[in-house]
Write a protein that holds these residues in place. Structure first.
Motif, PDB file in Angstrom:
ATOM      1  N   ILE A  59      30.338  43.742  32.583  1.00  0.00           N
ATOM      2  CA  ILE A  59      30.661  44.229  31.237  1.00  0.00           C
ATOM      3  C   ILE A  59      30.621  43.078  30.226  1.00  0.00           C
ATOM      4  N   TYR A  60      31.151  41.924  30.635  1.00  0.00           N
ATOM      5  CA  TYR A  60      31.173  40.749  29.758  1.00  0.00           C
ATOM      6  C   TYR A  60      29.743  40.288  29.437  1.00  0.00           C
ATOM      7  N   ILE A  61      28.910  40.139  30.469  1.00  0.00           N
ATOM      8  CA  ILE A  61      27.539  39.660  30.272  1.00  0.00           C
ATOM      9  C   ILE A  61      26.745  40.639  29.417  1.00  0.00           C
ATOM     10  N   GLN A  62      26.880  41.927  29.708  1.00  0.00           N
ATOM     11  CA  GLN A  62      26.126  42.906  28.939  1.00  0.00           C
ATOM     12  C   GLN A  62      26.528  42.880  27.464  1.00  0.00           C
ATOM     13  N   GLY A  63      27.807  42.710  27.186  1.00  0.00           N
ATOM     14  CA  GLY A  63      28.260  42.603  25.801  1.00  0.00           C
ATOM     15  C   GLY A  63      27.654  41.399  25.098  1.00  0.00           C
ATOM     16  N   LYS A  64      27.629  40.259  25.791  1.00  0.00           N
ATOM     17  CA  LYS A  64      27.038  39.042  25.226  1.00  0.00           C
ATOM     18  C   LYS A  64      25.538  39.206  24.995  1.00  0.00           C
ATOM     19  N   MET A  65      24.861  39.833  25.960  1.00  0.00           N
ATOM     20  CA  MET A  65      23.409  40.029  25.835  1.00  0.00           C
ATOM     21  C   MET A  65      23.075  40.944  24.656  1.00  0.00           C
ATOM     22  N   ILE A  66      23.866  41.980  24.463  1.00  0.00           N
ATOM     23  CA  ILE A  66      23.646  42.881  23.325  1.00  0.00           C
ATOM     24  C   ILE A  66      23.723  42.094  22.018  1.00  0.00           C
ATOM     25  N   GLN A  67      24.713  41.215  21.899  1.00  0.00           N
ATOM     26  CA  GLN A  67      24.849  40.401  20.690  1.00  0.00           C
ATOM     27  C   GLN A  67      23.654  39.462  20.508  1.00  0.00           C
ATOM     28  N   GLU A  68      23.159  38.907  21.605  1.00  0.00           N
ATOM     29  CA  GLU A  68      21.994  38.021  21.541  1.00  0.00           C
ATOM     30  C   GLU A  68      20.758  38.776  21.064  1.00  0.00           C
ATOM     31  N   TYR A  78      38.965  36.059  35.359  1.00  0.00           N
ATOM     32  CA  TYR A  78      39.020  37.357  36.046  1.00  0.00           C
ATOM     33  C   TYR A  78      39.551  37.201  37.468  1.00  0.00           C
ATOM     34  N   GLU A  79      39.204  36.089  38.117  1.00  0.00           N
ATOM     35  CA  GLU A  79      39.714  35.841  39.466  1.00  0.00           C
ATOM     36  C   GLU A  79      41.225  35.663  39.432  1.00  0.00           C
ATOM     37  N   GLU A  80      41.702  34.933  38.450  1.00  0.00           N
ATOM     38  CA  GLU A  80      43.139  34.670  38.333  1.00  0.00           C
ATOM     39  C   GLU A  80      43.912  35.969  38.058  1.00  0.00           C
ATOM     40  N   LYS A  81      43.353  36.815  37.188  1.00  0.00           N
ATOM     41  CA  LYS A  81      44.027  38.055  36.816  1.00  0.00           C
ATOM     42  C   LYS A  81      44.087  39.060  37.962  1.00  0.00           C
ATOM     43  N   ASN A  82      43.171  38.919  38.917  1.00  0.00           N
ATOM     44  CA  ASN A  82      43.102  39.900  40.006  1.00  0.00           C
ATOM     45  C   ASN A  82      43.440  39.306  41.373  1.00  0.00           C
ATOM     46  N   LYS A  83      44.069  38.129  41.371  1.00  0.00           N
ATOM     47  CA  LYS A  83      44.322  37.425  42.626  1.00  0.00           C
ATOM     48  C   LYS A  83      45.310  38.145  43.538  1.00  0.00           C
ATOM     49  N   GLU A  84      46.095  39.088  42.970  1.00  0.00           N
ATOM     50  CA  GLU A  84      47.067  39.806  43.805  1.00  0.00           C
ATOM     51  C   GLU A  84      46.398  40.841  44.712  1.00  0.00           C
ATOM     52  N   ILE A  85      45.113  41.128  44.465  1.00  0.00           N
ATOM     53  CA  ILE A  85      44.402  42.089  45.318  1.00  0.00           C
ATOM     54  C   ILE A  85      44.123  41.443  46.667  1.00  0.00           C
ATOM     55  N   GLU A  86      44.677  41.981  47.716  1.00  0.00           N
ATOM     56  CA  GLU A  86      44.566  41.363  49.045  1.00  0.00           C
ATOM     57  C   GLU A  86      43.231  41.658  49.716  1.00  0.00           C
ATOM     58  N   ASN A  87      42.682  42.822  49.452  1.00  0.00           N
ATOM     59  CA  ASN A  87      41.399  43.190  50.044  1.00  0.00           C
ATOM     60  C   ASN A  87      40.296  42.374  49.370  1.00  0.00           C
ATOM     61  N   GLU A 104      36.269  41.182  45.008  1.00  0.00           N
ATOM     62  CA  GLU A 104      34.950  40.783  44.512  1.00  0.00           C
ATOM     63  C   GLU A 104      34.327  41.876  43.656  1.00  0.00           C
ATOM     64  N   LYS A 105      34.447  43.130  44.093  1.00  0.00           N
ATOM     65  CA  LYS A 105      33.862  44.243  43.342  1.00  0.00           C
ATOM     66  C   LYS A 105      34.444  44.338  41.939  1.00  0.00           C
ATOM     67  N   ILE A 106      35.776  44.195  41.843  1.00  0.00           N
ATOM     68  CA  ILE A 106      36.441  44.311  40.540  1.00  0.00           C
ATOM     69  C   ILE A 106      36.054  43.146  39.632  1.00  0.00           C
ATOM     70  N   VAL A 107      36.062  41.932  40.183  1.00  0.00           N
ATOM     71  CA  VAL A 107      35.704  40.762  39.381  1.00  0.00           C
ATOM     72  C   VAL A 107      34.263  40.875  38.886  1.00  0.00           C
ATOM     73  N   VAL A 108      33.341  41.259  39.761  1.00  0.00           N
ATOM     74  CA  VAL A 108      31.924  41.370  39.375  1.00  0.00           C
ATOM     75  C   VAL A 108      31.729  42.486  38.354  1.00  0.00           C
ATOM     76  N   GLN A 109      32.463  43.570  38.501  1.00  0.00           N
ATOM     77  CA  GLN A 109      32.368  44.660  37.522  1.00  0.00           C
ATOM     78  C   GLN A 109      32.768  44.175  36.127  1.00  0.00           C
ATOM     79  N   LYS A 110      33.845  43.393  36.064  1.00  0.00           N
ATOM     80  CA  LYS A 110      34.291  42.848  34.773  1.00  0.00           C
ATOM     81  C   LYS A 110      33.269  41.841  34.230  1.00  0.00           C
ATOM     82  N   ILE A 111      32.662  41.064  35.118  1.00  0.00           N
ATOM     83  CA  ILE A 111      31.627  40.112  34.701  1.00  0.00           C
ATOM     84  C   ILE A 111      30.428  40.860  34.125  1.00  0.00           C
TER      85      ILE A 111
END
Length: 358
Positions: A205-214, A182-191, A196-203
């Motif tokens: 969603i990812y964690i919640q999806g994994k937890m639901i499966q668990e 996610y950091e690599e995909k969003n590295k062009e964001i200068e701010n 950080e907000k965008i990367v954490v938001q994607k994280i």
């Protein structure tokens, strides 16, 4: 949607403040000598989830005695700990269902009727395990996202926590790799803040999806024990994401809930809630003892309490067998009213009663 309905102003801080207030008040007033052990523990261990059951059964008056008139299954589902305040509250020492408690003495007959009818007395409703898991999934990552938004937590804090807890965990290593992606995909964001907000938001969603499966895997694996009332863990604690869930909660606790901003809020909450409890309890105890001969202030205090609560209070008073029951019912009325406030309403009412102008 309803399981947090009973939370008081200022959330868990509000719960602790109400508990601490009664530790002092019951001794000072001498009421600890006339209340039953269960009545005292109900007040000393006040819990928002327990208050939810009371609201759903009694406090939302809609023209009849059944409040929201929900099904037995729905009412049973929101009770995480089907014990009273004496049998429960064993923290981590007892069984899962004994760690807290699920109903006040004032709702014992409702508990008995619902759980006996469903054949699960002393056991959790199976769907309660899913409710508790959904609560953890929703909040343990969302708290981190909020912390990043408010700049209490950085993305590096999250990565450091994961590295600390999971050198041997495949799930943690996969999560760290996903963060890199996610950091690599969003590295062009200068701010940097937006990055950080965008990367954490994607994280999140990812964690919640994994937890639901668990949770799904754990429920299916343990279905027989869950249905028999023999399962003694939360679903997320049975799966591979337990370490991550605990790590996220600890990170939020250390970085958000112990921040200076939170400390200032807690100090304000204590001042507001303790004052409101004192004012309303003093007024309503005076009214209980003297009725129309109570002081003008006490009569005015009674007028301020919502009609829903007064209707239920008068109904419960008729069922009281002795003075202790009447005191307990009156104290519960004041807690009902104050715990039902929003943060802002509680602060505004405090200011009005203290004569503080805006």
């Amino acid at each position: 949607m309803i399981h947090d309905l009973g939370n008081p102003p200022f959330g868990h801080s509000g719960e602790y403040i109400i508990q601490d207030f009664f530790k002092e008040y019951l001794k000072k007033s001498g009421y600890d000598n006339i209340l039953t052990n269960i009545q005292k523990e109900d007040l000393l261990c006040f819990d928002g989830n327990v208050q939810t059951f009371r609201i759903l059964r009694k406090l939302q008056y809609l023209g009849d005695k059944d409040s929201y008139n929900l099904t037995y299954a729905t009412l049973a589902t929101i009770m995480k700990y089907p014990t009273n305040s004496v049998e429960g509250n064993k923290k981590d020492k007892g069984k899962l269902i004994e760690r807290k408690f699920g109903y006040f003495d004032s709702e014992k007959s409702d508990y008995d009727k619902i759980f006996e009818e469903m054949g699960i007395k002393g056991k959790r409703h199976p769907i309660t395990f899913l409710l508790e898991a959904a609560d953890d999934i929703a909040y343990c990552v969302a708290d981190i996202e909020d912390g990043v938004q408010k700049k209490f937590i950085t993305l590096q804090d999250l990565k450091n926590m994961l590295k600390k807890i999971g050198r041997k965990s495949l799930e943690v290593q996969e999560l760290l790799e996903k963060i890199k992606e996610y950091e690599e995909k969003n590295k062009e964001i200068e701010n940097s803040s937006l990055f950080e907000k965008i990367v954490v938001q994607k994280i999140k969603i990812y964690i919640q999806g994994k937890m639901i499966q668990e949770v799904i895997k754990s429920f299916i694996k343990n279905e027989e024990f869950i249905l028999n009332g023999d399962f003694n863990k939360e679903l997320l604690d049975d799966g591979a994401y337990k370490e991550i869930k605990d790590g996220l909660k600890n990170l939020a606790k250390n970085k958000i809930f112990q921040s200076k901003e939170r400390v200032f809020t807690d100090i304000l909450a204590a001042k507001v809630l303790r004052k409101l409890l004192n004012i309303f309890i003093e007024g309503m105890i005076d009214w209980l003892n003297n009725e129309e001969e109570a002081s003008l202030t006490s009569r005015n205090i009674r007028v301020l309490i919502s009609e829903n609560y007064i209707i239920n209070y008068e109904s419960e008073l008729k069922e009281c067998k002795n003075k202790g029951d009447e005191i307990y019912t009156t104290l519960k009325l004041c807690v009902d009213f104050i715990s039902g406030m929003t943060d802002q309403f509680a602060v505004d009412l405090y200011k009005k009663l203290q004569g503080i102008s805006e």
